[in-house]
Design an enzyme around this catalytic site. Structure first.
Site, mmCIF file in Angstrom:
data_model
loop_
_atom_site.group_PDB
_atom_site.id
_atom_site.type_symbol
_atom_site.label_atom_id
_atom_site.label_comp_id
_atom_site.label_asym_id
_atom_site.label_seq_id
_atom_site.Cartn_x
_atom_site.Cartn_y
_atom_site.Cartn_z
ATOM 1 N N SER A 163 35.623 35.096 41.865
ATOM 2 C CA SER A 163 34.212 34.725 41.977
ATOM 3 C C SER A 163 33.461 35.821 42.716
ATOM 4 O O SER A 163 34.051 36.573 43.510
ATOM 5 C CB SER A 163 34.075 33.403 42.752
ATOM 6 N N TYR A 176 36.278 27.606 49.564
ATOM 7 C CA TYR A 176 36.319 28.113 48.192
ATOM 8 C C TYR A 176 36.291 29.632 48.166
ATOM 9 O O TYR A 176 37.093 30.279 47.472
ATOM 10 C CB TYR A 176 35.126 27.542 47.421
#
Length: 271
Positions: A163, A176
């Site tokens: 990400s 995350y």
């Protein structure tokens, strides 16, 4: 613009008629975790259009998994839908074995399953939530890769989903983001470990994309959704991310390993 149940985000687009398959993955046997929706579904459809046989792992969204199955079959190829929890080593072993039993081997693994939950501060993160992020996002990648590599041969490829948050951080998504940083290091290290065996390992780092995983922000802070746009002026669609996976999985990327492709609408330039 049509809206799904996540306000302020467009309905995800998975593939369009402008994408023409050219047999880049003809006959390849592919396993995709988190393939029932979002980027995973888009990758499944694009790989099917490129001629691959596509298996997906889904956790609980059976209806969405069946939608993906139908989309794969519509591309005139074979589909395999596997229910399992990527946080479970046994489930990951079983998923890989199901692909081997069905097709005799595995050529491409896409580690895409993910979990995210926002927090206002580190003090709000429970032990269980911290473990859940690493179990799904990181441990699942380890379990699936370990199981798949037992059956992979020279020319095979692994493509991981990291990400933009691995590179810039995210104050609302600390656990995350930490897992995504771990994924980047895992990708580079695994690429080095299997280089001599001719197995390539790369990753894609998406920016803001209209997917179901963003639903967690709806009750947390709708301003995040409202402002979730790249410098290009909008969020991306899964169909705009999937071609990066096609490139990394195909022979076009035969000289590419241990690398990150940033697909983020200009949020990171020149990284």
């Amino acid at each position: 613009m049509t809206q799904d149940k996540v306000s302020h985000l467009p309905t995800p687009e998975y593939i369009d008629d402008h994408y023409r398959g050219s047999g880049k993955l003809q006959g390849q046997r592919v396993l995709i975790s988190g393939g029932d929706s979002g980027i995973g579904r888009a990758v499944a459809q694009h790989m099917a259009r490129e001629g691959a046989k596509v298996a997906i792992i889904y956790h609980s969204a059976k209806d969405k998994a069946e939608d993906t199955r139908r989309a794969i079959i519509a591309e005139d190829t074979e589909a395999l839908v596997i229910q399992g929890d990527t946080a479970s080593s046994a489930d990951c072993d079983a998923a890989v074995q199901a692909v081997i039993d069905a097709w005799g081997g595995i050529d491409v693994l896409v580690n895409n399953a993910g979990f995210q939950k926002p927090y206002a501060s580190l003090e709000e993160v429970s032990d269980d939530d911290w473990r859940a992020h690493f179990d799904v996002n990181m441990a699942g990648m380890f379990y699936l890769s370990r199981a798949a590599l037992r059956h992979m041969t020279r020319g095979a490829a692994i493509v991981n989903t990291t990400s933009i948050n691995a590179f810039v951080g995210n104050d609302a998504l600390l656990p995350y983001s930490a897992t995504k940083g771990a994924i980047s290091t895992f990708t580079r290290s695994l690429a080095k470990q299997y280089m001599d065996q001719g197995i390539r390992v790369n990753e894609v780092a998406p920016g803001p994309v209209a997917t179901d995983i963003q639903e967690v922000f709806e009750d947390f802070d709708e301003d995040i959704l409202r402002n979730m746009a790249a410098p290009i002026g909008r969020v991306g669609h899964p169909r705009e991310i999937a071609p990066a996976y096609i490139f990394l999985a195909s022979r076009d990327a035969s000289f590419v390993t241990g690398q990150t492709i940033h697909v983020n609408g200009g949020m990171i330039v020149g990284a």
